[in-house]
Design an enzyme around this catalytic site. Structure first.
Site, PDB file in Angstrom:
ATOM      1  N   HIS A 170      22.677  36.525  -2.490  1.00 17.94           N
ATOM      2  CA  HIS A 170      22.065  37.731  -1.308  1.00 17.94           C
ATOM      3  C   HIS A 170      22.761  37.048  -0.747  1.00 17.94           C
ATOM      4  O   HIS A 170      23.854  36.647  -0.654  1.00 17.94           O
ATOM      5  CB  HIS A 170      20.263  36.816  -1.871  1.00 17.94           C
ATOM      6  CG  HIS A 170      20.034  35.158  -1.320  1.00 17.94           C
ATOM      7  ND1 HIS A 170      20.403  34.923   0.028  1.00 17.94           N
ATOM      8  CD2 HIS A 170      19.987  34.307  -2.426  1.00 17.94           C
ATOM      9  CE1 HIS A 170      20.446  33.197  -0.218  1.00 17.94           C
ATOM     10  NE2 HIS A 170      19.815  33.073  -2.018  1.00 17.94           N
TER      11      HIS A 170
ATOM     12  N   CYS B 119      21.700  28.802  -5.774  1.00 24.58           N
ATOM     13  CA  CYS B 119      21.099  30.073  -5.441  1.00 24.58           C
ATOM     14  C   CYS B 119      23.023  30.613  -4.764  1.00 24.58           C
ATOM     15  O   CYS B 119      23.634  29.640  -4.102  1.00 24.58           O
ATOM     16  CB  CYS B 119      20.863  31.332  -4.516  1.00 24.58           C
ATOM     17  SG  CYS B 119      19.153  31.726  -4.651  1.00 24.58           S
TER      18      CYS B 119
END
Length: 329
Positions: free
Chosen positions: A112, A128
């Site tokens: 992301h 992440c």
């Protein structure tokens, strides 16, 4: 300032997305007829406490302007720091996922964007993979669903180009366990026999010790190869850096926060840059006289200034001091 313009590809299938955690770099492979192109982006990855996963995955879904549903473990960490989070964070400047998100098939992990660009190149996430806002936009638009994602951790990389053999070394993670360096030495010795050329072992030792993350030629160079491997490209420094936050002008009727007073101007400028790139940004500048003060602001009221003090403490461990507006006489 030395900027690497070449990178050694990790030992992984050259298909879809390949991420090398040790290099903190993502590689995107695209087939175009008979040719194969590769794009690469710097990334931020998981901390040692919450490392990024490794292995084979794929892009399960995509979301523009995603909502962040706060995991219970992260919510608990923030609660302990005195920074309670809501159950979900809608799209906007407070959302740490940024504007684009690619959800991996391994539940709970994403590729992301970010509202903290300064975290790229660091172990700063909860597992992440983070990209710069402009990079995730390009990756998002060019990555279809079911794209394979292969995540590896390879601090030692060997590659060849134009008759030159290169070694690229990144500092291994402390928690990685067994050091694969001996396998690298074995591979170099095998290449030495196969190519009939001597390895510059002193240079190998230096590259390993420095771990600069830059490809360095380690075999005896053929005539003409040294010039290609040492070629330098001069780049013009842009007048305006992409994504650099604009700091508002000083105002006597506004609130400020004194973040630090430092003897070295470069250290002060570095700290101001870190504060400027918080998510969302906190405006900061350096004011110099005999020492160098890092000032955050302006803020419209005491509530906004106190919020900045809290964020500086939680995010950067800085004990900010409130500075009141100049009183009119």
């Amino acid at each position: 300032l030395l900027l690497p313009l070449s990178f050694i590809l990790p030992d992984a299938p050259r298909k879809g997305i390949v991420i090398n955690l040790a290099a903190m770099r993502l590689f995107q492979f695209k087939e175009n007829g008979r040719s194969l192109s590769v794009s690469t982006y710097p990334i931020g990855i998981g901390t040692s406490e919450r490392p990024s996963p490794m292995g084979q995955m794929f892009i399960d879904r995509k979301m523009f302007r995603p909502t962040w549903y706060v995991p219970a473990s992260i919510a608990e960490d923030h609660r302990k720091k005195g920074d309670p989070l809501p159950a979900k964070v809608p799209p906007g400047p407070l959302n740490p996922l940024g504007e684009y998100a690619l959800y991996l098939s391994k539940a709970g992990y994403l590729i992301h964007g970010t509202n903290k660009p300064s975290s790229i190149g660091l172990r700063a996430t909860n597992g992440c993979i983070r990209l710069y806002p402009e990079a995730i936009k390009r990756l998002f638009e060019s990555t279809p669903l079911r794209t394979p994602v292969h995540i590896v951790n390879q601090p030692y990389l060997i590659g060849q180009r134009d008759g030159v053999v290169y070694l690229e070394v990144h500092a291994p993670f402390e928690e990685s366990g067994a050091d694969p360096l001996e396998k690298v030495y074995t591979k170099l010795r095998n290449m030495e026999k196969k190519l009939g050329r001597a390895v510059d072992w002193k240079r190998v030792e230096k590259v390993v010790a420095e771990a600069r993350g830059i490809p360095v030629p380690v075999f005896e160079l053929r005539e003409g190869s040294e010039r290609r491997s040492a070629e330098i490209i001069e780049l013009r420094h842009p007048v305006l850096l992409y994504g650099k936050p604009e700091v508002p002008e000083l105002r006597t009727n506004a609130w400020y926060v004194l973040a630090a007073t430092l003897p070295d101007r470069v250290d002060a400028q570095r700290l101001a840059a870190m504060i400027n790139h918080q998510g969302p940004p906190i405006p900061a500048r350096v004011i110099s006289n005999d020492r160098h003060r890092v000032i955050a602001g302006p803020f419209k009221d005491v509530g906004e200034a106190k919020d900045a003090v809290k964020r500086l403490k939680i995010d950067l461990g800085i004990d900010g001091i409130l500075v009141e507006p100049v009183k009119e006489i």
